[in-house]
Scaffold this motif. Structure first.
Motif, PDB file in Angstrom:
ATOM      1  N   VAL A 165      44.894  42.845  28.851  1.00 52.91           N
ATOM      2  CA  VAL A 165      44.238  43.929  29.574  1.00 52.91           C
ATOM      3  C   VAL A 165      44.431  43.669  31.061  1.00 52.91           C
ATOM      4  O   VAL A 165      44.327  42.533  31.530  1.00 52.91           O
ATOM      5  N   LEU A 166      44.745  44.723  31.784  1.00 52.16           N
ATOM      6  CA  LEU A 166      45.079  44.613  33.205  1.00 52.16           C
ATOM      7  C   LEU A 166      44.205  45.581  33.985  1.00 52.16           C
ATOM      8  O   LEU A 166      44.096  46.756  33.631  1.00 52.16           O
ATOM      9  N   SER A 167      43.558  45.099  35.030  1.00 49.67           N
ATOM     10  CA  SER A 167      42.670  45.951  35.823  1.00 49.67           C
ATOM     11  C   SER A 167      43.436  46.598  36.966  1.00 49.67           C
ATOM     12  O   SER A 167      44.332  46.001  37.565  1.00 49.67           O
ATOM     13  N   VAL A 168      43.073  47.855  37.278  1.00 50.51           N
ATOM     14  CA  VAL A 168      43.702  48.611  38.361  1.00 50.51           C
ATOM     15  C   VAL A 168      42.609  49.331  39.153  1.00 50.51           C
ATOM     16  O   VAL A 168      41.541  49.637  38.616  1.00 50.51           O
ATOM     17  N   ILE A 195      42.343  48.920  32.574  1.00 50.15           N
ATOM     18  CA  ILE A 195      40.930  49.207  32.780  1.00 50.15           C
ATOM     19  C   ILE A 195      40.687  49.346  34.279  1.00 50.15           C
ATOM     20  O   ILE A 195      41.292  48.630  35.090  1.00 50.15           O
ATOM     21  N   LYS A 196      39.848  50.293  34.663  1.00 53.46           N
ATOM     22  CA  LYS A 196      39.532  50.471  36.082  1.00 53.46           C
ATOM     23  C   LYS A 196      38.723  49.273  36.582  1.00 53.46           C
ATOM     24  O   LYS A 196      37.831  48.784  35.886  1.00 53.46           O
ATOM     25  N   TRP A 405      32.975  37.622  42.684  1.00 56.90           N
ATOM     26  CA  TRP A 405      34.411  37.557  42.948  1.00 56.90           C
ATOM     27  C   TRP A 405      35.211  37.641  41.652  1.00 56.90           C
ATOM     28  O   TRP A 405      36.300  38.186  41.607  1.00 56.90           O
ATOM     29  N   ALA A 406      34.641  37.078  40.577  1.00 59.97           N
ATOM     30  CA  ALA A 406      35.355  37.047  39.297  1.00 59.97           C
ATOM     31  C   ALA A 406      34.832  38.105  38.331  1.00 59.97           C
ATOM     32  O   ALA A 406      35.213  38.109  37.160  1.00 59.97           O
ATOM     33  N   ALA A 407      33.971  39.004  38.809  1.00 57.98           N
ATOM     34  CA  ALA A 407      33.353  39.996  37.916  1.00 57.98           C
ATOM     35  C   ALA A 407      34.394  40.884  37.245  1.00 57.98           C
ATOM     36  O   ALA A 407      34.270  41.224  36.065  1.00 57.98           O
ATOM     37  N   ILE A 408      35.429  41.263  37.984  1.00 57.18           N
ATOM     38  CA  ILE A 408      36.426  42.192  37.438  1.00 57.18           C
ATOM     39  C   ILE A 408      37.194  41.562  36.281  1.00 57.18           C
ATOM     40  O   ILE A 408      37.299  42.138  35.193  1.00 57.18           O
ATOM     41  N   VAL A 409      37.720  40.369  36.500  1.00 56.62           N
ATOM     42  CA  VAL A 409      38.547  39.761  35.460  1.00 56.62           C
ATOM     43  C   VAL A 409      37.710  39.358  34.248  1.00 56.62           C
ATOM     44  O   VAL A 409      38.157  39.477  33.101  1.00 56.62           O
ATOM     45  N   ASN A 410      36.466  38.917  34.473  1.00 61.11           N
ATOM     46  CA  ASN A 410      35.595  38.590  33.348  1.00 61.11           C
ATOM     47  C   ASN A 410      35.204  39.847  32.574  1.00 61.11           C
ATOM     48  O   ASN A 410      35.161  39.847  31.341  1.00 61.11           O
ATOM     49  N   GLY A 411      34.926  40.925  33.307  1.00 59.89           N
ATOM     50  CA  GLY A 411      34.570  42.179  32.653  1.00 59.89           C
ATOM     51  C   GLY A 411      35.726  42.769  31.873  1.00 59.89           C
ATOM     52  O   GLY A 411      35.542  43.392  30.819  1.00 59.89           O
ATOM     53  N   ALA A 412      36.951  42.585  32.377  1.00 58.30           N
ATOM     54  CA  ALA A 412      38.131  43.071  31.658  1.00 58.30           C
ATOM     55  C   ALA A 412      38.252  42.394  30.298  1.00 58.30           C
ATOM     56  O   ALA A 412      38.616  43.025  29.301  1.00 58.30           O
TER      57      ALA A 412
END
Length: 583
Positions: A165-168, A195-196, A405-412
């Protein structure tokens, strides 16, 4: 062969033929950022609770455990296939920076930063931006796998089904999402879901605070990173048996990231030393040191203290003394007021975005249950940003959660794990539709260009049909159908069964009825019906006495991920092939 296998696996996952919970999976999430990037992973084993684990050890950053690595890459001038990346580079290195932003050059740049020439920036790259991004992603992924194999047996890691999964950014164009996907595929990260970034951040942030949530609560998530700032408001639908969220209003955002602070700092230094000295300063060692000092220390620690002064030296470069600018003995005294002047236009832009989002959310929520504003992302950790938001919007709590700081990658990672947290619906940020020649209607179509179709003799005019509207709820696991009718004369060739249709988009408040300047082509869809049973085609006789074949088909759009996924159906059955071209 490997690509074909990955494509087949992706198709099985998308149509539900493959049960992702039936076997051990390794979920790997990648947050490819403008200034910093990260990877997190989780082993999803049936019967065991899965947790997100960020990679915190990076090449060149030994002894410093952190969930992100600088998004830097420097190529060997003699061999473009050799490069150093991330922590292997320091402020002395001549590295490619901010390549992520070059994946979406159409994004409007703020007026408060020095203008940059995108064409010149592209020419400086040793490769196409997609290839540069692919090289960086590949290096990250290879390193991540090597670290994961130190905590689990290698055989087990290799046996696990990989799910990526890749965030954008939420403000990313569909073209930029497609380019990001192409870079990931070249890096061996495939099949992959998008994922946004604020959605991923919301999933993690609200998941870890689940006990403090109630159904109906709404929160604005402001993801402030290096390049972009994204805002989306989420409402808690339920917390049991798992957390379920829904977007409240369409997300907003812009290019208001912290990288603009660096650009404004450079412009300030140029004004202080003058154009003549600036040319020499930029070429040398001294500027790299000063720019790094601002990026790593001054801007991160600034809390609004206007009495604080920063003594900045310029090694290996001799500055002329200038008492008016506080330049003396080859050092410059930068005041707190000057730091504030660097920050304030960027902060004002972010607050404008937040204020718009809050007003839209309160209107939708009828003024109720908007509980807070979550600040996440690297820039979201700024105490000055938080204080400014609190001053301008005093009635809503501003929260800087732990591990922002790591919320995005952990949430992904969480987005791909069952029974954790999900977003059930999103809000469309644009209109999407098609344009076709339709029967003329008087007086509405009076004055519009017309034509007569030979097969039916009907006068037609070109009008737009919109299937998705701004602000529309897009349910996850649901589809949107774009019906098409094609008519062609008999006999027909195999090539005539390959159709090209433009998917249109518009951001105007009211969707335009006719083609015009407010509409752009989102992508061109290629539909290949050469393998479809021809008995499904309907023969008809034209008013001109000739024989025709009528082909009815649907282009089916899935909104399950941040990117659009298309398929082709005839009579309700998936068949044929559909490809989207965004270039």
């Amino acid at each position: 062969m490997e690509g074909d296998l990955a494509d087949s696996l992706a198709a099985l996952i998308n149509d539900g033929s493959l049960d992702l919970e039936a076997e051990d999976r390794l979920v790997i999430a990648l947050d490819f950022g403008t200034t910093y990037s990260g990877i997190a992973y989780a082993f999803n084993t049936p019967g065991k609770k899965a947790e997100a684990n960020p990679i915190v050890d990076w090449p060149g950053l030994e002894g410093s455990r952190q969930p992100k690595v600088p998004t830097l890459i420097s190529y060997d001038p003699k061999d473009p296939n050799k490069f150093k990346w991330g922590g292997q580079l320091d402020w002395r290195s001549d590295a490619v920076q901010g390549v992520k932003l070059l994946l979406d050059p159409s994004q409007q740049q703020p007026i408060y930063v020095p203008t940059s020439n995108i064409k010149n920036e592209l020419k400086k790259l040793p490769k196409d931006p997609v290839d540069v991004a692919a090289d960086f992603m590949s290096a990250m992924y290879s390193h991540a796998i090597s670290k994961i194999e130190t905590v689990q047996p290698k055989e087990y890691v290799r046996m696990c089904q990989k799910q990526f999964v890749l965030s954008v950014p939420a403000v990313w164009s569909d073209l930029a999402k497609d380019r990001t996907l192409r870079a990931a595929k070249k890096a061996g990260i495939h099949p992959v879901s998008l994922i946004k970034e604020p959605e991923a951040a919301a999933l993690y942030t609200l998941y870890v605070q689940e006990r403090a949530l109630r159904s109906g609560d709404a929160f604005v998530v402001c993801d402030a990173g290096g390049g972009t700032v994204d805002l989306i408001t989420y409402q808690v639908i339920t917390t049991e048996p798992s957390l379920k969220l829904a977007e409240v209003v369409p997300g907003k955002g812009g290019m208001a990231g912290s990288l603009n602070l660096n650009k404004r700092f450079a412009e300030l230094v140029r004004n202080v030393v003058g154009d003549e000295q600036w040319v020499g300063l930029k070429k040398g060692f001294g500027w790299s040191k000063v720019a790094n000092e601002f990026d790593k220390a001054i801007k991160r620690s600034f809390n609004g203290n206007l009495d604080e002064e920063h003594y900045i030296t310029f090694p290996q470069f001799t500055l002329k003394d200038d008492p008016d600018e506080k330049v003396s003995g080859n050092y410059w005294v930068m005041t707190g007021h000057q730091v504030q002047e660097i920050f304030d236009p960027v902060i004002t832009d972010i607050i404008r975005l937040i204020d718009d989002q809050v007003k839209d959310a309160l209107l939708k929520q009828q003024g109720k249950n908007l509980r807070g504003i979550f600040l996440v992302g690297g820039f979201g950790e700024s105490q000055y940003l938080k204080a400014c938001i609190e001053k301008k919007i005093p009635d809503i709590q501003v929260i800087q959660p732990n591990n922002a700081w790591a919320a995005i990658v952990n949430g992904a990672v969480l987005s791909q794990l069952p029974h954790h947290a999900t977003v059930q619906s999103t809000q469309a940020v644009r209109h999407y539709g098609v344009s076709a020649w339709m029967p003329y209607q008087w007086p509405a179509d009076n004055g519009r260009p017309t034509r007569i179709n030979p097969e039916d003799g009907i006068i037609r005019v070109q009008r737009n049909t919109w299937y998705i509207y701004i602000g529309e709820d897009l349910k996850r696991n649901h589809t949107v159908r774009f019906p098409f009718v094609r008519t062609f004369s008999v006999p027909y060739s195999r090539e005539q069964l390959i159709f090209y249709d433009n998917l249109l988009t518009s951001a105007t408040k009211i969707p335009p009825v006719y083609p015009g300047r407010d509409i752009s082509i989102n992508c061109t869809l290629k539909s290949d019906l050469t393998a479809v049973d021809t008995s499904l085609f309907r023969p008809k006789k034209g008013v001109d006495g000739k024989d025709y074949i009528e082909v009815n088909y649907d282009l089916v759009l899935s909104t399950d991920a941040a990117n659009m996924k298309f398929s082709l159906e005839v009579n309700g059955k998936r068949c044929g092939i559909t490809n989207a071209n965004y270039e």
